[in-house]
Design a protein around this motif. Structure first.
Motif, PDB file in Angstrom:
ATOM      1  N   ASP A  40       0.855  -1.182   0.000  1.00  0.00           N
ATOM      2  CA  ASP A  40       0.000   0.000   0.000  1.00  0.00           C
ATOM      3  C   ASP A  40       0.893   1.235   0.000  1.00  0.00           C
ATOM      4  O   ASP A  40       1.534   1.556   1.006  1.00  0.00           O
ATOM      5  N   ASN A  41       0.969   1.922  -1.124  1.00  0.00           N
ATOM      6  CA  ASN A  41       1.863   3.069  -1.248  1.00  0.00           C
ATOM      7  C   ASN A  41       1.235   4.325  -0.658  1.00  0.00           C
ATOM      8  O   ASN A  41       0.061   4.626  -0.890  1.00  0.00           O
ATOM      9  N   SER A  42       2.048   5.056   0.084  1.00  0.00           N
ATOM     10  CA  SER A  42       1.587   6.276   0.736  1.00  0.00           C
ATOM     11  C   SER A  42       2.651   7.350   0.598  1.00  0.00           C
ATOM     12  O   SER A  42       3.757   7.104   0.120  1.00  0.00           O
ATOM     13  N   ASP A  46      -0.576  10.100   4.191  1.00  0.00           N
ATOM     14  CA  ASP A  46      -1.596  10.181   3.145  1.00  0.00           C
ATOM     15  C   ASP A  46      -1.428   9.064   2.128  1.00  0.00           C
ATOM     16  O   ASP A  46      -0.312   8.632   1.837  1.00  0.00           O
ATOM     17  N   ASP A  47      -2.556   8.623   1.556  1.00  0.00           N
ATOM     18  CA  ASP A  47      -2.485   7.672   0.449  1.00  0.00           C
ATOM     19  C   ASP A  47      -1.794   8.338  -0.739  1.00  0.00           C
ATOM     20  O   ASP A  47      -1.923   9.546  -0.959  1.00  0.00           O
ATOM     21  N   GLU A  98       2.229   1.276  -8.998  1.00  0.00           N
ATOM     22  CA  GLU A  98       1.058   2.048  -8.603  1.00  0.00           C
ATOM     23  C   GLU A  98       0.239   2.449  -9.831  1.00  0.00           C
ATOM     24  O   GLU A  98      -0.991   2.473  -9.782  1.00  0.00           O
ATOM     25  N   VAL A 214       2.936  -1.104   4.188  1.00  0.00           N
ATOM     26  CA  VAL A 214       2.886   0.285   3.737  1.00  0.00           C
ATOM     27  C   VAL A 214       4.271   0.694   3.244  1.00  0.00           C
ATOM     28  O   VAL A 214       5.276   0.444   3.911  1.00  0.00           O
ATOM     29  N   ASP A 216       6.181   4.067   2.222  1.00  0.00           N
ATOM     30  CA  ASP A 216       6.100   5.525   2.298  1.00  0.00           C
ATOM     31  C   ASP A 216       7.042   6.141   1.273  1.00  0.00           C
ATOM     32  O   ASP A 216       8.254   6.223   1.485  1.00  0.00           O
TER      33      ASP A 216
END
Length: 266
Positions: A40-42, A46-47, A98, A214, A216
């Motif tokens: 899950d890229n953030s 924040d997304d 992404e 995640v 970042d």
């Protein structure tokens, strides 16, 4: 005196019941199944939204990100007894993207067990690359189709991070490109990461966990090493900055949570 005996008996029963419950949760794990890793890229808290949002870093540069692709490879899982299961190397190279929505890695045929950590590489190791183009299998085509190759001679891009930025001195949106990989044996930027899962991942013929990781993207330029796009907006083959990008990228991953769910065995 009887009340003390009753209290002790109740306490022992409670401890035994608690231990039994814990044992029941992990006992009898048999067979094999898949383990899914969701990346899950953030950006910070924040997304990551490609091309639609601006993100300001600690150097007061505002980035609009249009691409975030990276290679993850050479997976292994460690169980609660300290035993390591190493995934088949020939099947252990993946591009997460992404822009295409391909951010899921599925590891098949994982033996039953209680797993407490995961280890993986960022990029392609020298051993694999030195097998030559013929030794890359289908992954070479995948890398080419997802913009993760310079050329075969120049090698793989481990990271492809692009967009535009502005700053106090760069007032018009300006393209940035951060491409990081290894460039011969003298500049090996392949890194390995080990992440504690926090919650045990349970695998059996009836249980197929999902590990949510995640990533970042802010750490790529604004991690331990601070790299200003205002000073250099294109970072590719740089003996000074590529190793710093590699270290930053290796530190951008954390496990958010583990979902232990049922699933078909494979």
């Amino acid at each position: 005196m009887k009340s003390i005996y009753k209290f002790l008996a109740f306490t022992l029963l409670a401890v035994f019941t608690s231990c039994s419950s814990d044992d029941d949760a992990t006992a009898g794990l048999m067979g094999e199944n898949k383990v899914t890793l969701e990346f899950d890229n953030s950006v910070g808290s924040d997304d990551l939204l490609l091309a639609t949002a601006g993100y300001t870093n600690s150097q007061n540069e505002t980035l609009t990100i249009t691409r975030l692709n990276y290679i993850v490879s050479n997976f292994s899982l460690t169980n609660d007894a300290g035993e390591v299961f190493t995934y088949d190397k020939e099947e252990s190279y993946f591009v997460t993207s992404e822009e295409t929505g391909s951010t899921e890695v599925v590891l098949e045929h994982i033996p039953a067990g209680t797993y407490v950590s995961v280890t993986f590489g960022i990029g392609v190791d020298q051993e694999k690359y030195l097998q030559g183009a013929e030794g890359q299998g289908d992954f070479l085509t995948i890398a080419e189709e997802t913009n993760m190759m310079w050329s075969w001679q120049a090698g793989y891009k481990f990271l492809n991070y692009e967009g535009t930025f502005t700053s106090e001195t760069v007032t018009e949106p300006t393209d940035f490109k951060v491409h990081m990989g290894s460039h011969g044996s003298s500049l090996d930027n392949y890194k390995e990461v080990t992440l504690s899962l926090g919650t045990d991942a349970l695998v059996s013929d009836e249980m197929s966990p999902i590990i949510h990781i995640v990533a970042d993207a802010n750490d790529i330029l604004d991690g331990e090493n601070k790299l200003a796009l205002t000073e250099q907006s294109v970072i590719m083959v740089s003996e000074e900055k590529s190793p710093k990008v590699a270290l930053n990228t290796a530190s951008m991953f954390t496990v958010d949570h583990v979902h232990n769910g049922t699933g078909d065995s494979h």
